[in-house]
Motif scaffolding. Structure first.
Motif, PDB file in Angstrom:
ATOM      1  N   LYS A 217     -36.107  55.982 -34.141  1.00  0.00           N
ATOM      2  CA  LYS A 217     -36.382  56.114 -32.706  1.00  0.00           C
ATOM      3  C   LYS A 217     -35.612  55.094 -31.867  1.00  0.00           C
ATOM      4  O   LYS A 217     -35.828  54.987 -30.661  1.00  0.00           O
ATOM      5  N   THR A 218     -34.707  54.357 -32.485  1.00  0.00           N
ATOM      6  CA  THR A 218     -33.932  53.342 -31.772  1.00  0.00           C
ATOM      7  C   THR A 218     -32.908  53.994 -30.851  1.00  0.00           C
ATOM      8  O   THR A 218     -32.210  54.930 -31.241  1.00  0.00           O
ATOM      9  N   ILE A 219     -32.824  53.480 -29.637  1.00  0.00           N
ATOM     10  CA  ILE A 219     -31.768  53.863 -28.694  1.00  0.00           C
ATOM     11  C   ILE A 219     -30.866  52.649 -28.504  1.00  0.00           C
ATOM     12  O   ILE A 219     -31.296  51.625 -27.971  1.00  0.00           O
ATOM     13  N   VAL A 220     -29.630  52.747 -28.968  1.00  0.00           N
ATOM     14  CA  VAL A 220     -28.649  51.672 -28.828  1.00  0.00           C
ATOM     15  C   VAL A 220     -27.862  51.897 -27.545  1.00  0.00           C
ATOM     16  O   VAL A 220     -27.403  53.020 -27.277  1.00  0.00           O
ATOM     17  N   VAL A 221     -27.701  50.850 -26.750  1.00  0.00           N
ATOM     18  CA  VAL A 221     -26.991  50.950 -25.474  1.00  0.00           C
ATOM     19  C   VAL A 221     -25.803  50.001 -25.487  1.00  0.00           C
ATOM     20  O   VAL A 221     -25.953  48.801 -25.751  1.00  0.00           O
ATOM     21  N   LEU A 222     -24.615  50.532 -25.188  1.00  0.00           N
ATOM     22  CA  LEU A 222     -23.376  49.757 -25.124  1.00  0.00           C
ATOM     23  C   LEU A 222     -22.911  49.641 -23.673  1.00  0.00           C
ATOM     24  O   LEU A 222     -23.323  50.436 -22.823  1.00  0.00           O
ATOM     25  N   PRO A 223     -22.045  48.686 -23.361  1.00  0.00           N
ATOM     26  CA  PRO A 223     -21.674  48.437 -21.954  1.00  0.00           C
ATOM     27  C   PRO A 223     -20.667  49.434 -21.388  1.00  0.00           C
ATOM     28  O   PRO A 223     -19.954  50.120 -22.120  1.00  0.00           O
ATOM     29  N   GLU A 224     -20.638  49.459 -20.089  1.00  0.00           N
ATOM     30  CA  GLU A 224     -19.710  50.300 -19.325  1.00  0.00           C
ATOM     31  C   GLU A 224     -18.264  50.009 -19.719  1.00  0.00           C
ATOM     32  O   GLU A 224     -17.886  48.872 -19.984  1.00  0.00           O
ATOM     33  N   HIS A 225     -17.455  51.063 -19.745  1.00  0.00           N
ATOM     34  CA  HIS A 225     -16.003  51.023 -19.999  1.00  0.00           C
ATOM     35  C   HIS A 225     -15.620  50.628 -21.418  1.00  0.00           C
ATOM     36  O   HIS A 225     -14.431  50.450 -21.693  1.00  0.00           O
ATOM     37  N   ILE A 226     -16.578  50.569 -22.337  1.00  0.00           N
ATOM     38  CA  ILE A 226     -16.211  50.250 -23.711  1.00  0.00           C
ATOM     39  C   ILE A 226     -15.295  51.326 -24.292  1.00  0.00           C
ATOM     40  O   ILE A 226     -14.467  51.051 -25.162  1.00  0.00           O
ATOM     41  N   GLY A 227     -15.415  52.545 -23.776  1.00  0.00           N
ATOM     42  CA  GLY A 227     -14.529  53.621 -24.216  1.00  0.00           C
ATOM     43  C   GLY A 227     -13.219  53.672 -23.452  1.00  0.00           C
ATOM     44  O   GLY A 227     -12.199  54.137 -23.987  1.00  0.00           O
ATOM     45  N   THR A 228     -13.206  53.188 -22.217  1.00  0.00           N
ATOM     46  CA  THR A 228     -11.989  53.224 -21.417  1.00  0.00           C
ATOM     47  C   THR A 228     -10.887  52.378 -22.054  1.00  0.00           C
ATOM     48  O   THR A 228      -9.703  52.730 -21.980  1.00  0.00           O
ATOM     49  N   TRP A 229     -11.274  51.282 -22.717  1.00  0.00           N
ATOM     50  CA  TRP A 229     -10.279  50.415 -23.354  1.00  0.00           C
ATOM     51  C   TRP A 229      -9.554  51.112 -24.500  1.00  0.00           C
ATOM     52  O   TRP A 229      -8.545  50.598 -24.994  1.00  0.00           O
ATOM     53  N   LEU A 230     -10.032  52.280 -24.929  1.00  0.00           N
ATOM     54  CA  LEU A 230      -9.327  53.032 -25.971  1.00  0.00           C
ATOM     55  C   LEU A 230      -7.941  53.485 -25.514  1.00  0.00           C
ATOM     56  O   LEU A 230      -7.142  53.944 -26.332  1.00  0.00           O
ATOM     57  N   VAL A 231      -7.650  53.345 -24.233  1.00  0.00           N
ATOM     58  CA  VAL A 231      -6.299  53.642 -23.743  1.00  0.00           C
ATOM     59  C   VAL A 231      -5.270  52.758 -24.432  1.00  0.00           C
ATOM     60  O   VAL A 231      -4.086  53.118 -24.536  1.00  0.00           O
ATOM     61  N   PHE A 232      -5.696  51.609 -24.953  1.00  0.00           N
ATOM     62  CA  PHE A 232      -4.767  50.680 -25.600  1.00  0.00           C
ATOM     63  C   PHE A 232      -4.726  50.852 -27.115  1.00  0.00           C
ATOM     64  O   PHE A 232      -4.053  50.086 -27.799  1.00  0.00           O
ATOM     65  N   ARG A 233      -5.428  51.832 -27.648  1.00  0.00           N
ATOM     66  CA  ARG A 233      -5.434  52.023 -29.100  1.00  0.00           C
ATOM     67  C   ARG A 233      -4.058  52.476 -29.592  1.00  0.00           C
ATOM     68  O   ARG A 233      -3.411  53.326 -29.004  1.00  0.00           O
ATOM     69  N   GLY A 234      -3.590  51.851 -30.679  1.00  0.00           N
ATOM     70  CA  GLY A 234      -2.367  52.288 -31.332  1.00  0.00           C
ATOM     71  C   GLY A 234      -1.093  51.955 -30.591  1.00  0.00           C
ATOM     72  O   GLY A 234      -0.097  52.677 -30.718  1.00  0.00           O
ATOM     73  N   GLU A 235      -1.071  50.855 -29.838  1.00  0.00           N
ATOM     74  CA  GLU A 235       0.125  50.501 -29.088  1.00  0.00           C
ATOM     75  C   GLU A 235       0.945  49.433 -29.822  1.00  0.00           C
ATOM     76  O   GLU A 235       0.570  48.954 -30.886  1.00  0.00           O
ATOM     77  N   LYS A 236       2.050  49.051 -29.227  1.00  0.00           N
ATOM     78  CA  LYS A 236       2.955  48.074 -29.831  1.00  0.00           C
ATOM     79  C   LYS A 236       2.363  46.666 -29.768  1.00  0.00           C
ATOM     80  O   LYS A 236       1.568  46.355 -28.864  1.00  0.00           O
ATOM     81  N   ASN A 237       2.773  45.815 -30.716  1.00  0.00           N
ATOM     82  CA  ASN A 237       2.270  44.446 -30.742  1.00  0.00           C
ATOM     83  C   ASN A 237       2.555  43.699 -29.446  1.00  0.00           C
ATOM     84  O   ASN A 237       1.786  42.829 -29.027  1.00  0.00           O
ATOM     85  N   GLU A 238       3.677  44.031 -28.792  1.00  0.00           N
ATOM     86  CA  GLU A 238       4.026  43.357 -27.542  1.00  0.00           C
ATOM     87  C   GLU A 238       2.933  43.522 -26.492  1.00  0.00           C
ATOM     88  O   GLU A 238       2.700  42.635 -25.683  1.00  0.00           O
ATOM     89  N   LEU A 239       2.259  44.660 -26.510  1.00  0.00           N
ATOM     90  CA  LEU A 239       1.203  44.896 -25.529  1.00  0.00           C
ATOM     91  C   LEU A 239       0.045  43.932 -25.739  1.00  0.00           C
ATOM     92  O   LEU A 239      -0.454  43.322 -24.782  1.00  0.00           O
TER      93      LEU A 239
END
Length: 376
Positions: A91-113
């Motif tokens: 019955k646990t409801i886990v809540v994560l913060p706003e925009h935690i998914g928006t940062w996925l825009v940076f997934r899989g980018e170059k090391n320079e980023l």
């Protein structure tokens, strides 16, 4: 001679283009030792087998988003700590913060980023590494800030897929209901159990995943983004507030400062919301203690007498969220969680809190990732 010069120029341009294209496609994942520690800093109430609201305030950085495996490793470590502490049940409801998914825009980018000195340099690297995708997205972008829109729009499909894989997978693995913070996508929708982006304006939306890992209900859009966000994230004041049936009770989601508006509580009251989750996000290392800047959208509720500068930002969150005096929420309990960490030169700040029957229990300031628990 002219033909030779022209041929040489063409060959040079082709070689330069090929070299640039090869560089842009390289995506080596650098070595990174992530801090997986988290502390239980607020544990309110007693386990009566009615479930609990468990807030996770993760300490995240750009390096955590190098790959889906890395960000999953960190979040799974937090959930492992919660499970070891006896805080996870069916019955646990886990809540994560706003925009935690928006940062996925940076997934899989170059090391320079990830090594950039500031966010502006990181965004420049994002564009250079995805030139065609960015150009296509820019032509389809909406709002005053076409560049900010295009940054998110160009990776919307992979972001939506990663978001569901990551958070749906965690919900299923740990057998919990999971409020997956939020993600900015163009017109997100659930179709045949999958989160899909559309082609219209960007909306900051929260999706809830059930214990089977599947989305529950429809994406909850943020109704009134801040002035800064409205240059590329569309307000959705006419969008319906959703109330979702969970094993712990009927759950309503208010994204960020949507939780400041009494009208939203009236709507949730009418739908019988028993619990309220508020994924929140705040930028600025010292913002929490600075004077409150007032309502951050074109709409200011007439029944709220609080004036800009009258209290600190943190005190305003405590006064306005979940316990507005006119009207009060009829929900039994609620939780507000903020993101922590640093993304290049941008700090995220905020101290989460829980509410029960109109009384707020705040977390105490401190560093690092934190767990906040409220037994129902």
């Amino acid at each position: 001679m002219r033909k030779l010069f022209a041929c040489t120029l063409i060959v040079t341009l082709i070689a330069a283009t090929a070299g640039y294209w090869f560089w842009a496609q390289q995506r080596e994942v650098g070595h990174y030792l992530s801090d997986l520690r988290i502390e239980l800093t607020l544990n309110d109430g007693v386990n009566h087998d009615r479930g609990n609201l468990l807030g996770i305030e993760p300490d995240l950085s750009p390096r955590d988003y190098q790959s889906l495996d890395l960000v999953r490793l960190k979040l799974a470590a937090y959930l492992d700590k919660a499970r070891d502490a006896g805080l996870l049940n069916d019955k646990t409801i886990v809540v994560l913060p706003e925009h935690i998914g928006t940062w996925l825009v940076f997934r899989g980018e170059k090391n320079e980023l990830y090594q950039a000195a500031n966010l502006a340099q990181a965004m420049d690297c994002l564009v250079r590494s995805n030139p065609l995708a960015f150009a296509s997205a820019w032509l389809r972008a909406e709002g005053d800030s076409r560049a900010n829109d295009a940054h998110l729009r160009m990776k919307a499909r992979s972001m939506a897929r990663d978001y569901q894989t990551l958070f749906g997978g965690l919900a299923k693995e740990y057998g919990v209901t999971l409020v997956a913070g939020s993600i900015a996508l163009p017109e997100p929708r659930i179709e045949n159990g999958k989160l899909l982006p559309g082609s219209g304006p960007l909306y900051n939306s929260s999706i809830v995943f059930g214990r089977d890992g599947m989305p529950l209900g429809t994406p909850q859009r943020q109704l009134l983004p801040t002035y800064e966000e409205q240059s590329y994230i569309q307000p959705s004041p006419e969008h319906q507030l959703n109330v979702i049936d969970t094993p712990a009770g009927r759950l309503g989601i208010l994204v960020g400062s949507d939780s400041w508006y009494p009208e939203n509580y009236r709507t949730l009251n009418e739908q019988g919301a028993q619990l309220i989750a508020v994924p929140a996000f705040m930028i600025g290392k010292n913002t929490w203690d600075q004077p409150w800047g007032g309502f951050k959208s074109v709409t200011s509720p007439s029944e709220i007498s609080l004036k800009p500068g009258e209290v600190s930002e943190g005190e305003a969150w405590h006064r306005l969220t979940l316990i507005s005096s006119v009207p009060s929420s009829t929900a039994e309990a609620g939780i507000t969680v903020f993101s922590r960490g640093k993304f290049w030169d941008k700090h995220s700040v905020g101290w989460g809190f829980v509410s029960r029957n109109g009384q707020t229990s705040p977390d105490q300031p401190g560093s690092g990732a934190r767990l906040l628990n409220l037994w129902l």
